[in-house]
Motif scaffolding. Sequence first.
Motif, PDB file in Angstrom:
ATOM      1  N   GLN A 166       0.821  -1.208   0.000  1.00 13.65           N
ATOM      2  CA  GLN A 166       0.000   0.000   0.000  1.00 13.65           C
ATOM      3  C   GLN A 166       0.859   1.263   0.000  1.00 13.65           C
ATOM      4  N   VAL A 167       1.933   1.234   0.774  1.00 17.29           N
ATOM      5  CA  VAL A 167       2.830   2.389   0.820  1.00 17.29           C
ATOM      6  C   VAL A 167       3.490   2.608  -0.538  1.00 17.29           C
ATOM      7  N   GLU A 168       3.939   1.534  -1.164  1.00 18.40           N
ATOM      8  CA  GLU A 168       4.567   1.655  -2.483  1.00 18.40           C
ATOM      9  C   GLU A 168       3.577   2.139  -3.538  1.00 18.40           C
ATOM     10  N   GLU A 169       2.325   1.654  -3.443  1.00 17.14           N
ATOM     11  CA  GLU A 169       1.299   2.105  -4.382  1.00 17.14           C
ATOM     12  C   GLU A 169       1.057   3.606  -4.249  1.00 17.14           C
ATOM     13  N   LEU A 170       0.987   4.069  -3.012  1.00 12.25           N
ATOM     14  CA  LEU A 170       0.749   5.493  -2.785  1.00 12.25           C
ATOM     15  C   LEU A 170       1.924   6.333  -3.292  1.00 12.25           C
ATOM     16  N   ILE A 206      -9.890   7.546  -5.780  1.00 11.24           N
ATOM     17  CA  ILE A 206      -9.198   8.790  -5.462  1.00 11.24           C
ATOM     18  C   ILE A 206      -7.753   8.745  -5.951  1.00 11.24           C
ATOM     19  N   VAL A 207      -7.319   9.838  -6.584  1.00 11.00           N
ATOM     20  CA  VAL A 207      -5.904  10.042  -6.891  1.00 11.00           C
ATOM     21  C   VAL A 207      -5.401  11.121  -5.938  1.00 11.00           C
ATOM     22  N   PHE A 208      -4.429  10.770  -5.118  1.00 10.74           N
ATOM     23  CA  PHE A 208      -3.922  11.684  -4.099  1.00 10.74           C
ATOM     24  C   PHE A 208      -2.812  12.568  -4.673  1.00 10.74           C
ATOM     25  N   PRO A 209      -2.616  13.747  -4.079  1.00 18.10           N
ATOM     26  CA  PRO A 209      -1.545  14.623  -4.563  1.00 18.10           C
ATOM     27  C   PRO A 209      -0.172  14.003  -4.319  1.00 18.10           C
ATOM     28  N   LYS A 210       0.757  14.304  -5.205  1.00 18.12           N
ATOM     29  CA  LYS A 210       2.103  13.736  -5.076  1.00 18.12           C
ATOM     30  C   LYS A 210       2.798  14.210  -3.809  1.00 18.12           C
ATOM     31  N   ALA A 222       4.503   8.748   1.813  1.00 18.70           N
ATOM     32  CA  ALA A 222       4.208   7.558   2.619  1.00 18.70           C
ATOM     33  C   ALA A 222       5.485   6.763   2.847  1.00 18.70           C
ATOM     34  N   THR A 223       5.542   6.089   3.992  1.00 17.19           N
ATOM     35  CA  THR A 223       6.709   5.291   4.334  1.00 17.19           C
ATOM     36  C   THR A 223       6.314   4.179   5.296  1.00 17.19           C
ATOM     37  N   THR A 224       7.109   3.118   5.324  1.00 12.76           N
ATOM     38  CA  THR A 224       6.941   2.066   6.336  1.00 12.76           C
ATOM     39  C   THR A 224       7.901   2.286   7.506  1.00 12.76           C
ATOM     40  N   ASP A 225       8.674   3.362   7.456  1.00  7.95           N
ATOM     41  CA  ASP A 225       9.665   3.689   8.488  1.00  7.95           C
ATOM     42  C   ASP A 225       9.078   4.749   9.416  1.00  7.95           C
TER      43      ASP A 225
END
Length: 336
Positions: free
Chosen positions: A37-41, A54-58, A62-65
């Motif tokens: 999910q993080v990589e997709e975002l 929804i397309v979110f703004p760049k 997002a991170t897993t850290d």
Amino acid sequence: MKQKIAVLGTGSWGLALGNTLVENGHDVTLWGRETDQVEELQKHHTNKAYLPDIVFPKELKATTDMAEAIKGADAVLFVVPTKAIREVAIRFRKLCQNQPVIIHASKGFEQETHLRISEILAQEIPENMRRDIVVLSGPSHAEEVAVKDITTITAASKNLEWAEYVQQLFMNDYFRVYTNDDVIGVETGAALKNIIALGAGAIHGLGLGDNAKAGIMTRGLAEITRLGVAMGADPLTFIGLSGFGDLVVTCTSIHSRNWRAGDMLGKGYSVDDILATMGMVVEGISTTKSAYELAEELGVEMPITEAIYQVVYGGKKAEEVIQDMMLRDKKSEKEF
């Protein structure tokens, strides 16, 4: 003023709130456990699992850290299921190197301890590691906030200065925030309305009409208020956004997971089947148990909560408990 904000949780509500903060000009990083999910975002600026349209703004990172997400943050927003709050707070405490404002937008009570979420956060995050704890709650489906539908919500803290800080972070032309100093009332209303939504959904699943729906919502608000007041809340809070407002939206919308779960209960599905089908946390299921136990401890009468408890945990049929409720001893509506 631009603020650096970490959002802990990449579910639909975390995504919607993070998106709103970015649109208000803040520097926002989402933290989540799910690498895909993080990589997709990050790559596609989407989350097909929760908000597929929804397309979110760049600018929404997002991170897993977690350490990366919270580094230098002015505010940290917890938007994870209630059962994960303590674990995430402990992890945050070990990594935090500054003193952010802690905000939470989750709804429920901790199992066994029956603590409100702000109480869990206060236990796990020492005062010298936070400026304050603020609750963000009210009638707010993530699906509607994400498309900029008009939403009104409450920011609550004993210290109104920090409630006003959160108000300032989120306010815009489609997301209006009011302040409140009754943290107990706001959190209690947020948690307990999910139980009544299970009941409202069950009424629909059984094929009952609007009269029954109005009855369960109205009497549900009465028992929410009784328990809230016994816990120390201001009764007026329950006719506000985090009480009546959140109750209405959760009991009447197909966006509500708790309503949908209740609808399936009314149709005869088992709790296990419902949870497997939903694929997401249904806070009302666990909150029913906590509220039932709290009501017993405090000597508060909560017949709707007790009835739903008997369906969810006692194996009774929804139609059975409705009949039992309708044949209870006569009461005055003004009995409190």
